[in-house]
Design a protein around this motif. Structure first.
Motif, PDB file in Angstrom:
ATOM      1  N   LEU A 145       0.884  -1.167   0.000  1.00 22.83           N
ATOM      2  CA  LEU A 145       0.000   0.000   0.000  1.00 22.83           C
ATOM      3  C   LEU A 145       0.922   1.217   0.000  1.00 22.83           C
ATOM      4  CD1 LEU A 145      -3.013   0.941   0.221  1.00 22.83           C
ATOM      5  CD2 LEU A 145      -2.605   1.173   2.670  1.00 22.83           C
ATOM      6  N   SER A 146       0.676   2.118  -0.914  1.00 21.97           N
ATOM      7  CA  SER A 146       1.561   3.283  -1.006  1.00 21.97           C
ATOM      8  C   SER A 146       0.993   4.463  -0.229  1.00 21.97           C
ATOM      9  CB  SER A 146       1.763   3.677  -2.473  1.00 21.97           C
ATOM     10  OG  SER A 146       0.579   4.259  -2.991  1.00 21.97           O
ATOM     11  N   ILE A 147       1.882   5.359   0.110  1.00 23.78           N
ATOM     12  CA  ILE A 147       1.457   6.603   0.756  1.00 23.78           C
ATOM     13  C   ILE A 147       0.499   7.339  -0.174  1.00 23.78           C
ATOM     14  CG2 ILE A 147       2.245   8.856   1.558  1.00 23.78           C
ATOM     15  CD1 ILE A 147       4.827   7.470   2.481  1.00 23.78           C
ATOM     16  N   GLU A 148       0.787   7.277  -1.458  1.00 17.07           N
ATOM     17  CA  GLU A 148      -0.069   7.918  -2.457  1.00 17.07           C
ATOM     18  C   GLU A 148      -1.491   7.371  -2.392  1.00 17.07           C
ATOM     19  OE1 GLU A 148      -0.878  10.421  -5.789  1.00 17.07           O
ATOM     20  OE2 GLU A 148       0.820  10.360  -4.423  1.00 17.07           O
ATOM     21  N   ASP A 149      -1.635   6.050  -2.195  1.00 14.22           N
ATOM     22  CA  ASP A 149      -2.964   5.440  -2.086  1.00 14.22           C
ATOM     23  C   ASP A 149      -3.742   6.034  -0.912  1.00 14.22           C
ATOM     24  OD1 ASP A 149      -2.464   3.718  -4.239  1.00 14.22           O
ATOM     25  OD2 ASP A 149      -1.748   2.107  -2.932  1.00 14.22           O
ATOM     26  N   VAL A 150      -3.051   6.250   0.198  1.00 14.59           N
ATOM     27  CA  VAL A 150      -3.712   6.806   1.377  1.00 14.59           C
ATOM     28  C   VAL A 150      -4.021   8.283   1.154  1.00 14.59           C
ATOM     29  CG1 VAL A 150      -3.497   7.261   3.853  1.00 14.59           C
ATOM     30  CG2 VAL A 150      -2.590   5.128   2.895  1.00 14.59           C
ATOM     31  N   ARG A 151      -3.040   9.020   0.642  1.00 14.07           N
ATOM     32  CA  ARG A 151      -3.216  10.464   0.453  1.00 14.07           C
ATOM     33  C   ARG A 151      -4.328  10.799  -0.526  1.00 14.07           C
ATOM     34  NH1 ARG A 151       3.093  11.894  -0.361  1.00 14.07           N
ATOM     35  NH2 ARG A 151       3.614  12.450   1.772  1.00 14.07           N
TER      36      ARG A 151
END
Length: 182
Positions: A145-151
């Motif tokens: 899971l990427s930070i981009e997915d969360v952001r």
């Protein structure tokens, strides 16, 4: 007229050009260590918002730049804390934050966050719980899971939904942990 980022066309609205450029100037000064610069942190970058105006900057390129800036400040902050306190303290704090997040994520679907009244609009619980499933996989199973997915998570609005501020706070904490363990 500025050319830092592309601007929206016609009657569309984008981020206020002056606000964006002023913020980026302050961030540049803070990153360079200018003693007159205001305090800028990864968290303050994440919480930055700009007014939407006609002929403003397109939001997506500005948001991408802010994410890169947040990453740069987070790395610098992590390195500073590691120098001052050592690896064990840093990872202990990140582990503690991750444990608090996991406790929140383990709550039953539809009950993970406080709800707003049926007369108010919040985040759609189904959308938030879908992301929570991914977060549980990340924290418990080490799933990608990427930070981009969360952001970039987006939730539909729903009357009686989850309280937005509470969800946003937990997601900010998730990003902090993800940046800490990079």
């Amino acid at each position: 007229m500025s050319s830092t980022f592309p601007q929206v066309s016609g009657s569309q609205r984008g981020y206020d050009v002056k606000q964006v450029e002023d913020f980026l100037l302050e961030a540049r000064k803070a990153y360079a260590g200018d003693s007159d610069a205001p305090a800028v942190t990864a968290e303050s970058i994440r919480q930055t918002a700009f007014a939407m105006v006609k002929h403003g900057f397109e939001p997506a390129p500005v948001d991408s730049a802010l994410e890169r800036l947040e990453d740069a400040f987070a790395i610098r902050e992590r390195d500073r804390v590691l120098r001052e306190t050592g690896d064990e303290t840093w990872f202990s704090e990140a582990r503690g934050m991750a444990e608090a997040i996991v406790l929140r994520l383990e709550r039953p679907e539809g009950h993970r966050f406080d709800r707003v009244s049926v007369l108010s609009v919040g985040y759609h619980p189904v959308d938030v719980d879908r992301l929570v499933t991914q977060l549980k996989g990340y924290f418990s199973e080490g799933e990608a899971l990427s930070i981009e997915d969360v952001r970039t998570s987006v939730f539909r609005a729903k009357r009686g939904g989850y309280r937005e501020g509470q969800v946003d706070l937990v997601l900010d904490s998730v990003v902090d942990v993800m940046l800490a363990v990079r």
